[in-house]
Design a protein around this motif. Structure first.
Motif, PDB file in Angstrom:
ATOM      1  N   GLY A 280     -25.335 -45.772 -21.477  1.00 59.06           N
ATOM      2  CA  GLY A 280     -24.017 -45.450 -22.014  1.00 59.06           C
ATOM      3  C   GLY A 280     -24.079 -45.342 -23.521  1.00 59.06           C
ATOM      4  N   TYR A 281     -22.929 -45.034 -24.127  1.00 54.48           N
ATOM      5  CA  TYR A 281     -22.884 -45.019 -25.589  1.00 54.48           C
ATOM      6  C   TYR A 281     -21.569 -45.629 -26.057  1.00 54.48           C
ATOM      7  CZ  TYR A 281     -19.874 -40.857 -25.216  1.00 54.48           C
ATOM      8  OH  TYR A 281     -18.852 -39.990 -24.924  1.00 54.48           O
ATOM      9  N   ALA A 282     -21.547 -46.020 -27.308  1.00 52.03           N
ATOM     10  CA  ALA A 282     -20.336 -46.550 -27.933  1.00 52.03           C
ATOM     11  C   ALA A 282     -20.386 -46.132 -29.394  1.00 52.03           C
ATOM     12  CB  ALA A 282     -20.292 -48.069 -27.815  1.00 52.03           C
ATOM     13  N   TYR A 283     -19.247 -46.197 -30.069  1.00 49.78           N
ATOM     14  CA  TYR A 283     -19.257 -45.751 -31.472  1.00 49.78           C
ATOM     15  C   TYR A 283     -18.170 -46.463 -32.261  1.00 49.78           C
ATOM     16  CZ  TYR A 283     -15.448 -42.746 -29.785  1.00 49.78           C
ATOM     17  OH  TYR A 283     -14.291 -42.275 -29.214  1.00 49.78           O
ATOM     18  N   ALA A 284     -18.327 -46.423 -33.567  1.00 51.61           N
ATOM     19  CA  ALA A 284     -17.305 -46.958 -34.470  1.00 51.61           C
ATOM     20  C   ALA A 284     -17.358 -46.128 -35.744  1.00 51.61           C
ATOM     21  CB  ALA A 284     -17.578 -48.419 -34.795  1.00 51.61           C
ATOM     22  N   PHE A 285     -16.184 -45.905 -36.330  1.00 50.92           N
ATOM     23  CA  PHE A 285     -16.127 -45.192 -37.601  1.00 50.92           C
ATOM     24  C   PHE A 285     -16.407 -46.175 -38.733  1.00 50.92           C
ATOM     25  CE2 PHE A 285     -13.721 -42.558 -34.700  1.00 50.92           C
ATOM     26  CZ  PHE A 285     -14.220 -41.295 -34.999  1.00 50.92           C
ATOM     27  N   ALA A 286     -17.120 -45.707 -39.741  1.00 49.29           N
ATOM     28  CA  ALA A 286     -17.503 -46.588 -40.853  1.00 49.29           C
ATOM     29  C   ALA A 286     -16.271 -47.202 -41.518  1.00 49.29           C
ATOM     30  CB  ALA A 286     -18.332 -45.810 -41.866  1.00 49.29           C
ATOM     31  N   LYS A 287     -15.159 -46.466 -41.521  1.00 46.11           N
ATOM     32  CA  LYS A 287     -13.976 -47.011 -42.199  1.00 46.11           C
ATOM     33  C   LYS A 287     -13.191 -47.995 -41.324  1.00 46.11           C
ATOM     34  CE  LYS A 287     -10.855 -43.066 -41.399  1.00 46.11           C
ATOM     35  NZ  LYS A 287     -11.677 -42.214 -40.516  1.00 46.11           N
ATOM     36  N   GLU A 288     -13.515 -48.040 -40.013  1.00 45.19           N
ATOM     37  CA  GLU A 288     -12.872 -49.035 -39.132  1.00 45.19           C
ATOM     38  C   GLU A 288     -13.946 -49.776 -38.342  1.00 45.19           C
ATOM     39  OE1 GLU A 288      -9.094 -47.805 -36.942  1.00 45.19           O
ATOM     40  OE2 GLU A 288     -10.308 -45.989 -36.923  1.00 45.19           O
TER      41      GLU A 288
ATOM     42  N   LYS B 294     -26.100 -36.914 -26.813  1.00 44.36           N
ATOM     43  CA  LYS B 294     -25.662 -36.332 -28.085  1.00 44.36           C
ATOM     44  C   LYS B 294     -24.476 -35.397 -27.835  1.00 44.36           C
ATOM     45  CE  LYS B 294     -27.089 -32.958 -31.557  1.00 44.36           C
ATOM     46  NZ  LYS B 294     -28.106 -31.947 -31.920  1.00 44.36           N
ATOM     47  N   GLU B 295     -24.609 -34.550 -26.831  1.00 43.12           N
ATOM     48  CA  GLU B 295     -23.561 -33.577 -26.536  1.00 43.12           C
ATOM     49  C   GLU B 295     -22.271 -34.287 -26.110  1.00 43.12           C
ATOM     50  OE1 GLU B 295     -22.680 -29.944 -23.397  1.00 43.12           O
ATOM     51  OE2 GLU B 295     -24.578 -31.031 -23.280  1.00 43.12           O
ATOM     52  N   GLN B 296     -22.392 -35.295 -25.219  1.00 44.28           N
ATOM     53  CA  GLN B 296     -21.214 -36.034 -24.748  1.00 44.28           C
ATOM     54  C   GLN B 296     -20.498 -36.716 -25.915  1.00 44.28           C
ATOM     55  OE1 GLN B 296     -19.993 -36.432 -21.502  1.00 44.28           O
ATOM     56  NE2 GLN B 296     -21.488 -34.883 -20.903  1.00 44.28           N
ATOM     57  N   ALA B 297     -21.288 -37.403 -26.747  1.00 38.98           N
ATOM     58  CA  ALA B 297     -20.691 -38.178 -27.839  1.00 38.98           C
ATOM     59  C   ALA B 297     -20.032 -37.255 -28.860  1.00 38.98           C
ATOM     60  CB  ALA B 297     -21.758 -39.041 -28.510  1.00 38.98           C
ATOM     61  N   LEU B 298     -20.708 -36.159 -29.218  1.00 42.24           N
ATOM     62  CA  LEU B 298     -20.134 -35.249 -30.217  1.00 42.24           C
ATOM     63  C   LEU B 298     -18.864 -34.595 -29.678  1.00 42.24           C
ATOM     64  CD1 LEU B 298     -23.290 -33.601 -31.867  1.00 42.24           C
ATOM     65  CD2 LEU B 298     -21.772 -35.331 -32.841  1.00 42.24           C
ATOM     66  N   LYS B 299     -18.868 -34.313 -28.359  1.00 42.25           N
ATOM     67  CA  LYS B 299     -17.676 -33.726 -27.748  1.00 42.25           C
ATOM     68  C   LYS B 299     -16.514 -34.722 -27.847  1.00 42.25           C
ATOM     69  CE  LYS B 299     -18.757 -32.111 -23.671  1.00 42.25           C
ATOM     70  NZ  LYS B 299     -19.104 -31.453 -22.438  1.00 42.25           N
ATOM     71  N   GLU B 300     -16.794 -35.983 -27.522  1.00 41.16           N
ATOM     72  CA  GLU B 300     -15.740 -37.003 -27.579  1.00 41.16           C
ATOM     73  C   GLU B 300     -15.253 -37.203 -29.018  1.00 41.16           C
ATOM     74  OE1 GLU B 300     -14.810 -41.655 -26.351  1.00 41.16           O
ATOM     75  OE2 GLU B 300     -16.421 -40.607 -25.321  1.00 41.16           O
ATOM     76  N   LEU B 301     -16.184 -37.199 -29.978  1.00 35.57           N
ATOM     77  CA  LEU B 301     -15.803 -37.378 -31.387  1.00 35.57           C
ATOM     78  C   LEU B 301     -14.975 -36.198 -31.886  1.00 35.57           C
ATOM     79  CD1 LEU B 301     -19.144 -38.875 -32.733  1.00 35.57           C
ATOM     80  CD2 LEU B 301     -16.927 -40.044 -32.727  1.00 35.57           C
ATOM     81  N   SER B 302     -15.341 -34.992 -31.432  1.00 38.08           N
ATOM     82  CA  SER B 302     -14.569 -33.810 -31.835  1.00 38.08           C
ATOM     83  C   SER B 302     -13.146 -33.908 -31.300  1.00 38.08           C
ATOM     84  CB  SER B 302     -15.246 -32.536 -31.326  1.00 38.08           C
ATOM     85  OG  SER B 302     -16.524 -32.402 -31.908  1.00 38.08           O
TER      86      SER B 302
ATOM     87  N   HIS C 170     -15.425 -48.272 -29.962  1.00 43.22           N
ATOM     88  CA  HIS C 170     -14.967 -47.496 -28.806  1.00 43.22           C
ATOM     89  C   HIS C 170     -16.121 -47.363 -27.817  1.00 43.22           C
ATOM     90  CE1 HIS C 170     -11.624 -45.833 -31.363  1.00 43.22           C
ATOM     91  NE2 HIS C 170     -12.520 -46.050 -32.303  1.00 43.22           N
ATOM     92  N   THR C 171     -15.886 -47.732 -26.549  1.00 42.46           N
ATOM     93  CA  THR C 171     -16.926 -47.429 -25.556  1.00 42.46           C
ATOM     94  C   THR C 171     -16.577 -46.094 -24.931  1.00 42.46           C
ATOM     95  OG1 THR C 171     -15.717 -48.923 -24.144  1.00 42.46           O
ATOM     96  CG2 THR C 171     -17.832 -49.683 -24.912  1.00 42.46           C
ATOM     97  N   MET C 172     -17.599 -45.408 -24.473  1.00 42.72           N
ATOM     98  CA  MET C 172     -17.407 -44.017 -24.037  1.00 42.72           C
ATOM     99  C   MET C 172     -16.354 -43.877 -22.940  1.00 42.72           C
ATOM    100  SD  MET C 172     -20.915 -44.166 -22.158  1.00 42.72           S
ATOM    101  CE  MET C 172     -20.924 -44.468 -20.426  1.00 42.72           C
ATOM    102  N   ARG C 173     -15.816 -42.669 -22.869  1.00 44.83           N
ATOM    103  CA  ARG C 173     -14.724 -42.503 -21.907  1.00 44.83           C
ATOM    104  C   ARG C 173     -15.250 -42.566 -20.473  1.00 44.83           C
ATOM    105  NH1 ARG C 173     -13.053 -36.728 -24.609  1.00 44.83           N
ATOM    106  NH2 ARG C 173     -15.110 -35.814 -24.564  1.00 44.83           N
ATOM    107  N   ARG C 174     -14.331 -42.658 -19.531  1.00 43.29           N
ATOM    108  CA  ARG C 174     -14.701 -42.845 -18.124  1.00 43.29           C
ATOM    109  C   ARG C 174     -15.597 -41.725 -17.639  1.00 43.29           C
ATOM    110  NH1 ARG C 174     -14.828 -47.321 -16.867  1.00 43.29           N
ATOM    111  NH2 ARG C 174     -14.814 -46.793 -14.684  1.00 43.29           N
ATOM    112  N   TRP C 175     -16.526 -42.071 -16.765  1.00 46.02           N
ATOM    113  CA  TRP C 175     -17.417 -41.052 -16.215  1.00 46.02           C
ATOM    114  C   TRP C 175     -16.864 -40.552 -14.901  1.00 46.02           C
ATOM    115  CZ3 TRP C 175     -21.774 -39.475 -18.712  1.00 46.02           C
ATOM    116  CH2 TRP C 175     -22.054 -40.188 -19.882  1.00 46.02           C
ATOM    117  N   GLU C 176     -17.240 -39.320 -14.595  1.00 47.49           N
ATOM    118  CA  GLU C 176     -16.907 -38.778 -13.275  1.00 47.49           C
ATOM    119  C   GLU C 176     -17.789 -39.515 -12.248  1.00 47.49           C
ATOM    120  OE1 GLU C 176     -20.613 -36.979 -14.648  1.00 47.49           O
ATOM    121  OE2 GLU C 176     -18.744 -37.539 -15.642  1.00 47.49           O
ATOM    122  N   GLY C 177     -17.318 -39.608 -11.044  1.00 42.90           N
ATOM    123  CA  GLY C 177     -18.120 -40.291 -10.015  1.00 42.90           C
ATOM    124  C   GLY C 177     -18.103 -41.771 -10.260  1.00 42.90           C
ATOM    125  N   GLY C 178     -18.738 -42.519  -9.393  1.00 47.11           N
ATOM    126  CA  GLY C 178     -18.731 -43.964  -9.571  1.00 47.11           C
ATOM    127  C   GLY C 178     -19.021 -44.565  -8.230  1.00 47.11           C
ATOM    128  N   ASP C 179     -19.431 -45.803  -8.232  1.00 48.27           N
ATOM    129  CA  ASP C 179     -19.837 -46.420  -6.982  1.00 48.27           C
ATOM    130  C   ASP C 179     -18.809 -47.412  -6.512  1.00 48.27           C
ATOM    131  OD1 ASP C 179     -22.134 -45.124  -6.777  1.00 48.27           O
ATOM    132  OD2 ASP C 179     -23.395 -46.680  -7.644  1.00 48.27           O
TER     133      ASP C 179
END
Length: 626
Positions: A51-59, A159-167, A64-73
């Motif tokens: 998985g991935y998580a992120y935080a902005f330098a100013k906060e 990279k693609e997932q995270a950049l999409k979420e950040l955008s 933030h942990t990544m948004r929900r994934w499709e599918g699941g067990d």
């Protein structure tokens, strides 16, 4: 501006010269961290889930942990996705995670055998002795693929997932150059595996080779440690009291129980490895100091899956299981998913049996293969804990399930017991259990029984995300861990003047009338030696010939703390130091290249200077075998 704090208040006199003393320096006492970045994105690339998580330098407080994934067990709720990857028959990336698993599962068997499906492949980096850029992995259908390609595909996906979420978050195209990336690896990984991850990141386009400091390699238990020392009391369970800590104000930290100089152990129990780190906290800044080199081993929760597989082989025959995995790979994946959810239901006080669904194609293929039914096989096998239930399920009694856990848990407990016997590991106030496997009640009970109340056992609430959140904090401030212990002894082979009586005669080399001793191990740093962040090991090297363009020096390592010769047992060549001295020709009679090596960080680095001209020399240290 903070008051000038004399470095001696840092607590450890050994580090004084290296800690920037905070005298009036007008805002320059921030350690320069290369180019500024807007956001830190951490990728926890796990053996079983990622998985991935992120935080902005100013906060920085807001992770933030990544948004929900499709599918699941069923029965498995977490924000991470399985570490599974699917390539098309012509070896192009198709999908990752649940999407890969579901798509692969829905393919017709005649088609699926041409697709390349991989899972649990991270362990290969830990178990391969001479890891190289060309190391192979095996897909479920038995075909070979390059490990570097697979890791690069996975990182490119994140990279693609995270950049999409950040955008989406920022409402505009988010630029990769504004991201500091962090990738987590087990602390017990050797340098080649860490470097392999970095190479995969370059290949995936996560960062470029020209800009290496945009990527930080974080050690999993270190990341967990950084997060755990900030825990609020309502965010964890204390196994001693078995309740979430209430009755304290929610703003209290574990820190309310942590005081200057406290020592604690973090046990990161993942899918592939368990990884232990021992830290001491230095307040008020909360800086961390490692007290004992990282330890652990390949005792993660997939060991339980292997035990289950061994049980199936015992009942149905190794020949059948091997064939079934290759011929019906999607059904095998199904069976393991069914096992996974039952594995999570195992508990020490459980009395009712656990039922595991056998896929229809397992029952069908077994009958074709053996000429008799699955039911018959169970009846005649002498495994008494596993029965056939009329609903088409394997019925395991709880003892049978617990026995699958036993070898893995025994390894972990043995390791913990040995660690707690070390003199450096005394007075441990807390033991933090983190990682997905830490959720297992069987493991929790075993750790409690072993510790007998010597330390408080703390389990963070979101135990599977602890490393991810800590890795983000580490990316925001990598200097929080001030002192580490070197896991190995590193050095090079040199010639010394031969001393009669001290040096063995077979090492004597006479050259131009001078007597030299060959193969002497010149130690850069010893195993378990404390090394401060930024501390440098200096050595000078001279090109053998004035026209030489590159100096190549073999680096050796050993598990032992002291080695006298590079030819001793246990000492092995593990890397190459390359100094590119082209273009530094000078009129000086003897060119001296001063090399600086840094061992206090999560990766080993080298830099070099031509002493006569003061010019920087391109230096690199390479641990991957070529």
């Amino acid at each position: 501006m903070a008051d000038p704090s004399p470095a001696k208040s840092m607590g450890d006199p050994g580090i004084t010269p290296l800690s920037p003393s905070h005298t009036q320096q007008n805002d320059t006492d921030q350690v320069p961290s290369g180019p500024s970045f807007v956001v830190v994105v951490a990728i926890d690339f796990g053996t079983t889930s990622s998985g991935y998580a992120y935080a902005f330098a100013k906060e920085p407080e807001c992770i933030h942990t990544m948004r929900r994934w499709e599918g699941g067990d069923p029965g498995v709720s977490n924000q991470k996705t399985p570490t599974t990857i699917l390539l098309t028959p012509d070896r192009k990336f198709h999908s990752f995670g649940y999407a890969a698993r579901d798509f692969y599962h829905d393919l017709d068997p005649s088609e699926s055998k041409h697709w390349l499906y991989l899972e649990k492949f991270k362990m290969k980096l830990h178990t391969t002795a001479n890891l190289s850029i060309n190391t192979d992995l095996h897909a479920a259908n038995g075909k070979r693929v390059k490990a570097l390609d697979i890791f690069a595909y996975a990182l490119a996906f994140f990279k693609e997932q995270a950049l999409k979420e950040l955008s989406d978050q920022t409402g505009g195209e988010f630029d990769n150059s504004d991201v500091r990336w962090v990738i987590t690896v087990p602390a017990i990984w050797k340098m080649p595996a860490k470097q392999f991850m970095r190479e995969a990141a370059y290949k995936s386009g996560l960062v470029s080779r020209e800009n290496p400091e945009q990527l930080i390699i974080a050690l999993e238990p270190e990341a967990a440690s950084i997060y755990c020392r900030k825990l609020r009391l309502h965010q964890m369970v204390d196994l001693g009291t078995q309740t979430t800590q209430n009755g304290f104000s929610p703003s209290d930290n574990v820190g309310s129980g942590m005081s200057q100089g406290d020592r604690y152990v973090v046990v990161d129990c993942g899918g592939g490895t368990i990884d232990l780190t021992v830290h001491q906290i230095r307040l008020p800044e909360g800086h961390l100091k490692e007290l004992y080199k990282a330890s652990g081993g390949p005792y993660g929760s997939i060991g339980i899956d292997y035990e289950f597989e061994k049980l199936l082989c015992k009942i149905f025959g190794q020949d059948f299981i091997d064939q079934f995995k290759i011929k019906r790979p999607a059904a095998w994946v199904d069976l393991m998913i069914a096992f996974e959810s039952r594995k999570r239901a195992a508990a020490p006080d459980r009395t009712n049996p656990l039922n595991i669904n056998l896929p229809f194609s397992f029952i069908d293929y077994y009958k074709k293969f053996r000429g008799h039914s699955v039911e018959h096989a169970l009846r005649k096998s002498n495994v008494d804990f596993v029965k056939w239930s009329s609903q088409g399920m394997l019925r395991m009694n709880p003892d049978a399930m617990n026995s699958l856990f036993k070898p893995t848990i025994d390894h972990i407990i043995q390791h913990l017991t040995e660690l707690f016997e070390k003199p450096e590991v005394s007075d441990i106030k807390f033991l933090f259990l983190v990682g997905g496997f830490a959720e297992s009640p069987l493991l929790q009970q075993a750790v409690q029984n072993m510790l007998q109340g010597r330390s408080r056992i703390i389990i963070p609430h979101d135990v599977g995300l602890t490393i991810l959140k800590g890795a983000v904090l580490f990316g925001l401030d990598p200097s929080v861990i001030k002192v580490r212990r070197s896991p190995l002894t590193y050095g090079v082979g040199v010639l010394n003047r031969f001393v009669e009586g001290k040096h063995p005669p077979e090492k004597l080399l006479v050259k131009d009338g001078t007597r030299w001793c060959t193969d002497v191990f010149d130690t850069f740093i010893a195993a378990d030696q404390s090394v401060a962040l930024g501390e440098m090991v200096k050595r000078s090297y001279t090109p053998a010939k004035p026209s030489q363009q590159v100096i190549v020096i073999h680096v050796y390592c050993s598990e032992k703390e002291n080695a006298s010769f590079i030819s001793e047992p246990g000492v092995r060549k593990c890397g190459t130091l390359r100094l590119d001295v082209s273009g530094t020709e000078s009129t000086a009679a003897r060119r001296e290249i001063q090399t600086l090596m840094q061992f206090g960080d999560t990766e080993i680095r080298a830099m070099a200077v031509d002493v006569s001209t003061g010019r920087t020399v391109k230096a690199s240290i390479d641990f991957l075998s070529h």
